[in-house]
Design an enzyme around this catalytic site. Structure first.
Site, mmCIF file in Angstrom:
data_model
loop_
_atom_site.group_PDB
_atom_site.id
_atom_site.type_symbol
_atom_site.label_atom_id
_atom_site.label_comp_id
_atom_site.label_asym_id
_atom_site.label_seq_id
_atom_site.Cartn_x
_atom_site.Cartn_y
_atom_site.Cartn_z
ATOM 1 C CG ASP A 1 -88.350 13.894 63.082
ATOM 2 O OD1 ASP A 1 -87.675 12.981 62.268
ATOM 3 O OD2 ASP A 1 -88.918 13.536 63.950
ATOM 4 C CD GLU B 1 -88.618 10.583 59.214
ATOM 5 O OE1 GLU B 1 -87.825 9.727 59.451
ATOM 6 O OE2 GLU B 1 -89.280 11.600 60.032
#
Length: 488
Positions: free
Chosen positions: A189, A248
């Site tokens: 993330d 990401e």
């Protein structure tokens, strides 16, 4: 032999909205385990699970207090281990989220920091700069003694200081914990966000969230993140079975994005440039060519993604189910790896929820934004299959449910199942062919993909065996796959 992840289809499970195993209205790990046969039958290669760690759930699990345990809302650590083992038994690999940019404000480390102890694990300053939160409002919050701490997202998500050696050591330990438990990789993330520039320079203007992914911003995509990813790659490579890291990463150009997937860094990076390209033949061809060229320049596969838990579902974004079905065949025909967000195989649209039901902290800080509409739970039966879902499931989704589409020729679910099966035979590079304006035609080996992105039917004149089509071949907003002997 080609590494599994170079052409894999990876299915994203947003855990709290996938399947409810204990009847409390929130999806959980037991629910995912119960649906592993569905995922295996769909034909995907791996499952990516959004965070299920201990958390106050302010940002629905992306505010972590303990990366080594499962929140009781989702089950237990034993449930996680059983899920990993059973997935492997179905031939599915398991990728889990890791959240390294920030912790929850309830994390023991941050509670120590609030007491004035070990603040060097986070980013505290006597004066804030002009940085804005991605969720809206300032990116700084003041504590009782007058100092300010940085949070690029919600105030309950303080940013970690990755210049601190304890922070780096802690996350390498977390990686090893889950690798020892058997996971096949990590989706990282905010992989572009951990390192902040010296001096934390001002930006000088507002609407900074709109700059992300379009132009440089000082709080994202700093070169120092690549040292972290190299160290993580060494950890991944020390385990057998081709464990992977997926970034990401929002970068202003495809060239900057390609840096995250150099041979000694992570294995894949989400292709957001492709995701946000409009339904336009010239624009799609340009982004496909650019994506393939930049990924190839560093020896990495390109990833293709149409939807996820942070963006409006592409049925709604493109304006119709017909376009979404055609986009699926276009995407799954491209060389590289593809991601499928739960429910796109059912053709689910975005849901417009009443304001009083919206739960996303981004929406609460920035009215008019928010991600609740793409997180509505999956409809398994015509009656939804949920007792009391945490977000309401529209009544008109009955016809889009798994039960309504399973085994029905021409349904979106069966379209995906067939495409995922046929896709395994595709090989080789992409070759473009001349085609009418507003259309795309390309081949890979003996397979041809034709896409009509216009509102007018087109006769592509293909001589070959029709394998699969989203609609009548050549119809407006349609795509088709063909097996051919001679290319046009």
């Amino acid at each position: 032999m080609t590494a599994w992840w170079r052409n894999a289809v990876i299915y994203q499970v947003y855990v709290r909205s996938f399947a409810d195993g204990d009847g409390d209205g929130v999806g959980d790990l037991i629910g995912v385990r119960d649906r592993l046969p569905y995922l295996a039958g769909l034909g995907v290669d791996a499952v990516w699970l959004t965070p299920f760690y201990t958390s106050p759930m302010t940002d629905f699990g992306y505010d972590v207090t303990d990366h080594r345990d499962v929140d009781p809302l989702f089950g237990t650590l034993a449930d996680a281990k059983a899920l990993i083992d059973e997935a492997h038994g179905h031939g599915l690999r398991v990728i889990v989220d890791i959240v390294p940019n920030h912790t929850s404000s309830a994390h023991p480390w941050f509670q120590q920091a609030l007491r004035g102890e070990r603040r060097d694990r986070y980013i505290f300053r006597d004066r804030p700069n002009d940085w804005e939160s991605i969720f809206g409002g300032p990116a700084w919050t003041r504590v009782a003694d007058g100092q300010w701490y940085l949070h690029l997202f919600d105030p309950t998500q303080p940013d970690l200081n990755w210049d601190d050696t304890e922070v780096r050591g802690e996350f390498e330990s977390i990686l090893r914990f889950w690798l020892d438990l058997g996971v096949d990789g990590f989706r990282v993330d905010v992989a572009h966000g951990m390192v902040k520039p010296p001096g934390l320079p001002d930006i000088g203007r507002g609407n900074q969230a709109r700059m992300v992914g379009n132009e440089p911003v000082p709080f994202f995509d700093n070169d120092g993140v690549h040292d972290i990813h190299r160290s993580w790659r060494r950890v991944l490579d020390s385990y057998p079975g081709e464990r992977i890291g997926v970034a990401e990463a929002w970068a202003p150009t495809p060239e900057r994005l390609a840096r995250y997937v150099r041979p000694d860094e992570l294995h894949q990076a989400f292709n957001f440039h492709y995701l946000f390209t409009p339904w336009d033949a010239a624009a799609l061809r340009e982004v496909i060519d650019s994506s393939l060229a930049t990924a190839t320049s560093v020896g990495a596969p390109t990833t293709w993604v149409l939807s996820n838990h942070d963006v409006k579902r592409h049925v709604t974004r493109y304006g119709s189910l017909a376009r979404a079905r055609a986009a699926a065949l276009l995407t799954l025909a491209l060389p590289g790896s593809a991601y499928v967000y739960q429910g796109e195989e059912l053709g689910l649209p975005e849901v417009e929820l009443p304001e009083e039901l919206c739960r996303d902290p981004q929406r609460l800080r920035d009215p008019g934004s928010g991600r609740d509409g793409c997180r509505v739970p999956l409809p398994w039966t015509r009656e939804s299959g949920w007792l009391d879902p945490w977000l309401p499931i529209p009544a008109d989704w009955a016809g889009l449910s798994v039960a309504a589409q399973e085994g029905v020729p021409g349904s979106t679910l069966e379209l995906y199942r067939t495409a995922l099966r046929l896709r395994r035979a595709f090989e080789g590079d992409l070759t473009w062919h001349d085609s009418p304006e507003g259309t795309l035609v390309f081949s890979r080996g003996g397979f041809l993909c034709t896409v009509n992105l216009t509102e007018t039917p087109v006769d592509f004149g293909v001589e070959g065996e029709l394998l699969l089509a989203s609609d009548e071949p050549g119809a407006a907003d349609s795509a088709a796959w063909w097996k051919v002997k001679c290319q046009p």
